[in-house]
Design an enzyme around this catalytic site. Structure first.
Site, PDB file in Angstrom:
ATOM      1  N   HIS A 148       0.839  -1.205   0.000  1.00 29.96           N
ATOM      2  CA  HIS A 148       0.000   0.000   0.000  1.00 29.96           C
ATOM      3  C   HIS A 148       0.872   1.252   0.000  1.00 29.96           C
ATOM      4  O   HIS A 148       0.709   2.147  -0.833  1.00 29.96           O
ATOM      5  CB  HIS A 148      -0.915  -0.004   1.233  1.00 29.96           C
ATOM      6  CG  HIS A 148      -1.767   1.217   1.358  1.00 29.96           C
ATOM      7  ND1 HIS A 148      -3.077   1.248   0.975  1.00 29.96           N
ATOM      8  CD2 HIS A 148      -1.481   2.468   1.826  1.00 29.96           C
ATOM      9  CE1 HIS A 148      -3.572   2.455   1.181  1.00 29.96           C
ATOM     10  NE2 HIS A 148      -2.623   3.217   1.715  1.00 29.96           N
ATOM     11  N   GLU A 149       1.813   1.303   0.939  1.00 34.51           N
ATOM     12  CA  GLU A 149       2.677   2.479   1.044  1.00 34.51           C
ATOM     13  C   GLU A 149       3.673   2.559  -0.109  1.00 34.51           C
ATOM     14  O   GLU A 149       3.957   3.644  -0.615  1.00 34.51           O
ATOM     15  CB  GLU A 149       3.426   2.461   2.380  1.00 34.51           C
ATOM     16  CG  GLU A 149       2.528   2.556   3.599  1.00 34.51           C
ATOM     17  CD  GLU A 149       1.639   3.792   3.599  1.00 34.51           C
ATOM     18  OE1 GLU A 149       2.033   4.806   2.975  1.00 34.51           O
ATOM     19  OE2 GLU A 149       0.570   3.755   4.209  1.00 34.51           O
ATOM     20  N   HIS A 202       2.105   4.181  -3.110  1.00 30.19           N
ATOM     21  CA  HIS A 202       2.189   5.644  -3.070  1.00 30.19           C
ATOM     22  C   HIS A 202       3.575   6.106  -3.519  1.00 30.19           C
ATOM     23  O   HIS A 202       3.715   7.020  -4.330  1.00 30.19           O
ATOM     24  CB  HIS A 202       1.952   6.149  -1.643  1.00 30.19           C
ATOM     25  CG  HIS A 202       0.559   5.935  -1.143  1.00 30.19           C
ATOM     26  ND1 HIS A 202      -0.558   6.185  -1.901  1.00 30.19           N
ATOM     27  CD2 HIS A 202       0.108   5.512   0.068  1.00 30.19           C
ATOM     28  CE1 HIS A 202      -1.643   5.919  -1.188  1.00 30.19           C
ATOM     29  NE2 HIS A 202      -1.266   5.496   0.011  1.00 30.19           N
TER      30      HIS A 202
END
Length: 214
Positions: free
Chosen positions: A53-54, A57
């Site tokens: 998820h991170e 980004h």
């Protein structure tokens, strides 16, 4: 080029371990034996979901030419740990910080923000597809059964992570995505929330059985 600093790698591992423990606690509460049994299963789904998820980004931010670094948030990890004893994990354990010399447009910020939840949605779908493919074999092999459990848990956890992060609250991804494009936000939120509701009401195991006609 996607690169990780030594500090990012260490903090990613810390988040991976702590969130895995938190999700295991949320599913077992004070049952030590159940916790030990489910932890290895949860670690793959939660670990991959939280870190990707991170990194999603970070990857998109770097694609647009911005420097990005993952930074854990100790208070967020504490919140996750405390809430896990109430059967839910409020996970704001860290963020991919973006460093820019000028203001980032709402569109680019929105694209960077939606990348994380989209990784979770994609991972959830991959997990449930794998679970469906090995479903006919999971009762005949301990290894296949373990993989099956990992995939069904991974579907549930990643559906939750995507939905939670898409909420238009505070500094969550949903706020920036909605500010950029309401249609994209509605579509992404509807998909993730739908998958989460399926995992809560029907359950991924029954969903796979219905899909396979079992």
């Amino acid at each position: 080029m996607f690169e990780l600093t030594k500090r990012e790698l260490i903090e990613s591992i810390i988040v991976f371990i702590v969130l895995s423990i938190c999700f295991a606690i949320s599913n077992t509460r004070f049952d030590a034996n159940a916790f030990i049994s489910i932890l290895p299963i949860v670690m793959i789904g939660v670990g991959l979901g939280s870190i990707l998820h991170e990194f999603g980004h970070k990857f998109v931010a770097m694609k647009y030419g911005y420097r990005s670094e993952f930074k854990l948030w100790p208070i967020g990890l504490l919140i996750a740990f405390v809430t896990s004893f109430f059967g839910i994990v409020i996970s704001v354990a860290g963020e991919a910080r973006i460093f820019a010399d000028d203001d980032i447009s709402d569109e680019i910020q929105g694209r960077i923000s939606i990348a994380g939840p989209m990784f979770n949605i994609a991972l959830a779908l991959i997990f449930i597809v794998i679970a469906a493919l090995i479903y006919p074999f999971n009762v005949h092999s301990d290894i296949f059964h373990l993989i099956y459990l990992i995939c069904t848990v991974g579907f549930s956890v990643n559906s939750f992570l995507a939905t939670f992060n898409l909420l238009p609250l505070y500094t969550l991804d949903g706020t920036k995505v909605l500010k950029w494009n309401a249609i994209y936000w509605i579509a992404a939120f509807a998909i993730s929330a739908g998958m989460m509701l399926i995992s809560i009401t029907i359950g991924p195991e029954k969903m796979v059985m219905l899909f396979m006609g079992g």
